[in-house]
Design a protein around this motif. Structure first.
Motif, PDB file in Angstrom:
ATOM      1  N   ARG A   1     -40.908 -49.379 -96.727  1.00 51.59           N
ATOM      2  CA  ARG A   1     -40.236 -48.384 -97.576  1.00 51.59           C
ATOM      3  C   ARG A   1     -40.516 -48.731 -99.027  1.00 51.59           C
ATOM      4  O   ARG A   1     -40.456 -49.892 -99.427  1.00 51.59           O
ATOM      5  CB  ARG A   1     -38.746 -48.382 -97.318  1.00 51.59           C
TER       6      ARG A   1
ATOM      7  N   GLU B   1     -39.426 -46.942-102.730  1.00 53.24           N
ATOM      8  CA  GLU B   1     -38.627 -45.879-103.332  1.00 53.24           C
ATOM      9  C   GLU B   1     -38.088 -45.016-102.191  1.00 53.24           C
ATOM     10  O   GLU B   1     -37.405 -45.521-101.325  1.00 53.24           O
ATOM     11  CB  GLU B   1     -39.442 -45.134-104.378  1.00 53.24           C
ATOM     12  N   GLU B   2     -38.427 -43.735-102.120  1.00 55.13           N
ATOM     13  CA  GLU B   2     -37.904 -42.897-101.034  1.00 55.13           C
ATOM     14  C   GLU B   2     -38.978 -42.563-100.003  1.00 55.13           C
ATOM     15  O   GLU B   2     -38.805 -41.659 -99.202  1.00 55.13           O
ATOM     16  CB  GLU B   2     -37.293 -41.633-101.617  1.00 55.13           C
TER      17      GLU B   2
END
Length: 103
Positions: free
Chosen positions: A22, A24-25
């Protein structure tokens, strides 16, 4: 702006395996196929299903939801011209750098 994801050796997948990363998003899969690392989005372009549990045979990844197959060596495009976003992954010292920059 460059978005780089640094993956240390202790997080790298063994040959024939994958890891979910992962940044950030964003969810990214990193595969080790015969010692070559491939990074792709963890989302099938057909339905958005996670590809993490997909069946890996050589360099071919099969979506667990609907069976679409993607070639990791060819930019993850399948016969129906649906493509999973692939990212460059390269060694820099003792880490793999995945370049998540938008093109």
């Amino acid at each position: 702006m460059k978005r780089l994801l640094e993956v240390p050796m202790n997080r790298l997948p063994a040959e024939g395996q994958r890891v979910l990363l992962r940044h950030e998003e964003k969810s990214v899969l990193l595969f080790n196929v015969a010692g070559t690392f491939h990074a792709i989005d963890d989302s099938c372009p057909h339905s958005g299903a996670s590809l993490f549990a997909g069946k890996l045979q050589g360099n071919m990844l099969q979506c667990p939801a609907h069976g679409l197959r993607f070639n990791l060596d060819e930019g993850c495009q399948n016969a129906q011209t649906m493509a999973v976003r692939a990212y460059p992954a390269s060694w820099q010292g003792e880490v793999i750098i995945v370049n998540l920059s938008e093109s």
